[in-house]
Scaffold this motif. Sequence first.
Motif, PDB file in Angstrom:
ATOM      1  N   UNK A  25     -42.828  14.510  78.684  1.00 37.78           N
ATOM      2  CA  UNK A  25     -41.986  14.195  79.838  1.00 37.78           C
ATOM      3  C   UNK A  25     -40.516  14.467  79.506  1.00 37.78           C
ATOM      4  N   UNK A  26     -40.083  14.119  78.317  1.00 40.06           N
ATOM      5  CA  UNK A  26     -38.697  14.376  77.922  1.00 40.06           C
ATOM      6  C   UNK A  26     -38.391  15.867  77.945  1.00 40.06           C
ATOM      7  N   UNK A  27     -39.259  16.678  77.367  1.00 41.29           N
ATOM      8  CA  UNK A  27     -39.041  18.125  77.331  1.00 41.29           C
ATOM      9  C   UNK A  27     -39.109  18.728  78.729  1.00 41.29           C
ATOM     10  N   UNK A  28     -40.026  18.260  79.558  1.00 42.72           N
ATOM     11  CA  UNK A  28     -40.152  18.771  80.926  1.00 42.72           C
ATOM     12  C   UNK A  28     -38.908  18.426  81.748  1.00 42.72           C
ATOM     13  N   UNK A  34     -32.498  18.010  83.874  1.00 47.46           N
ATOM     14  CA  UNK A  34     -32.156  16.589  83.868  1.00 47.46           C
ATOM     15  C   UNK A  34     -31.679  16.192  82.472  1.00 47.46           C
ATOM     16  N   UNK A  35     -30.636  15.407  82.394  1.00 44.77           N
ATOM     17  CA  UNK A  35     -30.131  14.879  81.135  1.00 44.77           C
ATOM     18  C   UNK A  35     -31.146  13.881  80.572  1.00 44.77           C
ATOM     19  N   UNK A  36     -31.456  13.998  79.272  1.00 45.21           N
ATOM     20  CA  UNK A  36     -32.479  13.143  78.656  1.00 45.21           C
ATOM     21  C   UNK A  36     -31.954  12.497  77.383  1.00 45.21           C
ATOM     22  N   UNK A  37     -32.244  11.213  77.258  1.00 42.90           N
ATOM     23  CA  UNK A  37     -32.014  10.457  76.036  1.00 42.90           C
ATOM     24  C   UNK A  37     -33.361   9.879  75.622  1.00 42.90           C
ATOM     25  N   UNK A  38     -33.851  10.280  74.446  1.00 52.08           N
ATOM     26  CA  UNK A  38     -35.142   9.829  73.936  1.00 52.08           C
ATOM     27  C   UNK A  38     -34.908   8.822  72.824  1.00 52.08           C
ATOM     28  N   UNK A  39     -35.471   7.626  73.002  1.00 54.84           N
ATOM     29  CA  UNK A  39     -35.343   6.557  72.016  1.00 54.84           C
ATOM     30  C   UNK A  39     -36.649   6.428  71.242  1.00 54.84           C
ATOM     31  N   UNK A  73     -32.349  19.918  70.854  1.00 57.21           N
ATOM     32  CA  UNK A  73     -31.490  21.042  71.238  1.00 57.21           C
ATOM     33  C   UNK A  73     -30.699  20.773  72.516  1.00 57.21           C
ATOM     34  N   UNK A  74     -31.298  20.045  73.449  1.00 59.86           N
ATOM     35  CA  UNK A  74     -30.658  19.919  74.758  1.00 59.86           C
ATOM     36  C   UNK A  74     -30.428  18.485  75.219  1.00 59.86           C
ATOM     37  N   UNK A  75     -30.939  17.516  74.488  1.00 59.76           N
ATOM     38  CA  UNK A  75     -30.793  16.114  74.873  1.00 59.76           C
ATOM     39  C   UNK A  75     -30.256  15.304  73.714  1.00 59.76           C
TER      40      UNK A  75
END
Length: 120
Positions: A25-28, A34-39, A73-75
Motif C-alpha cells: 500500500x505504501x509503494x502503491x 501521494x506523500x507517504x510516511x511508513x512507520x 526513494x520517494x517517501x
Amino acid sequence: MARSLVIKVTAGADAPERCNQAFTVAAAALASGISVSLWLTGEASWFALPGRAAEFSLAHAAPLQDLLDAVLAAGRVTLCTQCAARRDITVDDLIKGVRIAGAPAFVEEVVTEGAQALVY
C-alpha cells in the motif's frame, strides 16, 4: 490541500501477509503521487536493518526489499524509538534513509490536515 498517508506496520515475518500489505500500500500510494510516511514498529522494526527485507519472502507478492526501496526513494521511513530500544537497534545499525522517532512525531504526522493513517 495535499493528501498524505501515514502507515504504521506492526507485523513482520510473524504475520507476513499483513506485513507485505502495508509495504504494498505504501509503494502503491507513492506511485499514485501521494506523500507517504511508513512507520516500522513491533516485529516490522527488523526491516530497518540492512538485508532483513531481502530475507523476507511471500508467495505471489512483490519482494519486500523492492517495496522498501521504493518508499525510501520517494517517501519517509521511520523506526519507532521504543521498538528500536527493545531490540537494541541504534541509529548506527539502520539502512541509510531510515530515521528513529517516537510517539510525538507520529502524532504530529497523523493529525496534520489532509493526513490519513493506516495501521497494519
